[in-house]
Design an enzyme around this catalytic site. Structure first.
Site, short mmCIF file in Angstrom:
data_model
loop_
_atom_site.label_atom_id
_atom_site.label_comp_id
_atom_site.label_asym_id
_atom_site.label_seq_id
_atom_site.Cartn_x
_atom_site.Cartn_y
_atom_site.Cartn_z
N SER A 117 74.81 -52.64 -0.11
CA SER A 117 74.93 -51.28 0.24
C SER A 117 73.32 -51.51 1.43
CB SER A 117 74.73 -49.67 -0.76
OG SER A 117 75.41 -48.69 0.51
N HIS A 140 79.67 -52.84 2.43
CA HIS A 140 80.60 -51.35 2.35
C HIS A 140 80.51 -50.14 3.62
CE1 HIS A 140 78.17 -48.48 0.55
NE2 HIS A 140 78.02 -49.00 -0.31
#
Length: 230
Positions: A117, A140
């Protein structure tokens, strides 16, 4: 006990306390006698809200002043960043990444375990990045917590935040922004989720990370950058 031994003992105790509390240390026993600051970013990056006491966190209010001290120091010649993070607060993570990228001192990052992330821009913010073969990078879309006051407005705001992340990564790695967006929206890899997991060699092939390597390679590159004035 002599005064010199007493001072050395006190310095050792101070360094041990810094490692225990903040994951920091000064590395200066190398052959070249370079003074390198070791900084670890582990667990979850904690932002404006405090996380539970049972969570392993890296607090950005600790990291930002430390980075300012490194930049201001006449003694510190380089920065080595060890990363094993699941991500965390986007604003806090980007703030740390931008500050690392703006340092005049040579910087090298090493991803161990994971750089997930917001850990992705943190990994690429250094002058040169390494990843061990078993580590993973997870890309993501931006997540959001809390109440949605306006769905379209919230979506546009999240898109802008996402653009800031992808733009930063593209400008500090060899991965084009369009390719990162494609990996973010991949629906074929993560179960019940959107995104892509890249293992060590895959992250290098995609141009996200500069090279596969461990602590030896990371230290050698940092010494090289110091010797050549970055």
């Amino acid at each position: 006990m002599s005064e010199e031994k007493k001072e050395k003992l006190e310095q050792t105790e101070k360094e041990n306390e810094e490692i225990k509390e903040f994951g920091e240390a000064i590395l200066e026993e190398n052959e070249k006698q370079y003074r390198v600051q070791l900084l670890s970013i582990i667990g979850e990056v904690e932002g404006h809200e405090c996380l539970p006491n049972n969570s392993k966190t890296t607090k950005y209010e600790h990291i930002l002043p430390k980075l300012a001290m490194i930049e201001d120091s006449r003694d510190i010649e380089g920065l080595l960043i060890l990363l094993n993070t699941v991500g965390g607060d986007v604003e806090a993570g980007l703030a740390i990444a931008e500050m690392i990228a703006s340092l005049s001192k040579p910087t090298v990052s090493l991803v161990l375990g994971g750089g997930h992330s917001i850990g992705v821009p943190l990994a690429v913010s250094a002058d040169y990045s390494f990843i061990v073969p078993s580590a993973t990078m997870v890309i993501h879309p931006v997540r959001s917590n809390g109440m949605f006051i306006g769905v379209m407005q919230t979506y546009r705001n999240m898109e802008k935040i996402q653009d800031r992340i992808t733009g930063f990564v593209a400008s500090h790695s060899h991965m084009p922004q369009k390719r990162m967006e494609e990996l973010m929206l991949n629906t074929s890899q993560l179960v019940k989720d959107v995104g892509t997991m890249l293992e060590g060699e895959e992250a290098v092939k995609e141009g996200l990370i500069d090279a596969v390597g461990g602590i030896k390679e990371a230290m050698e590159m940092l010494y090289h950058l110091i010797e050549n004035g970055k």
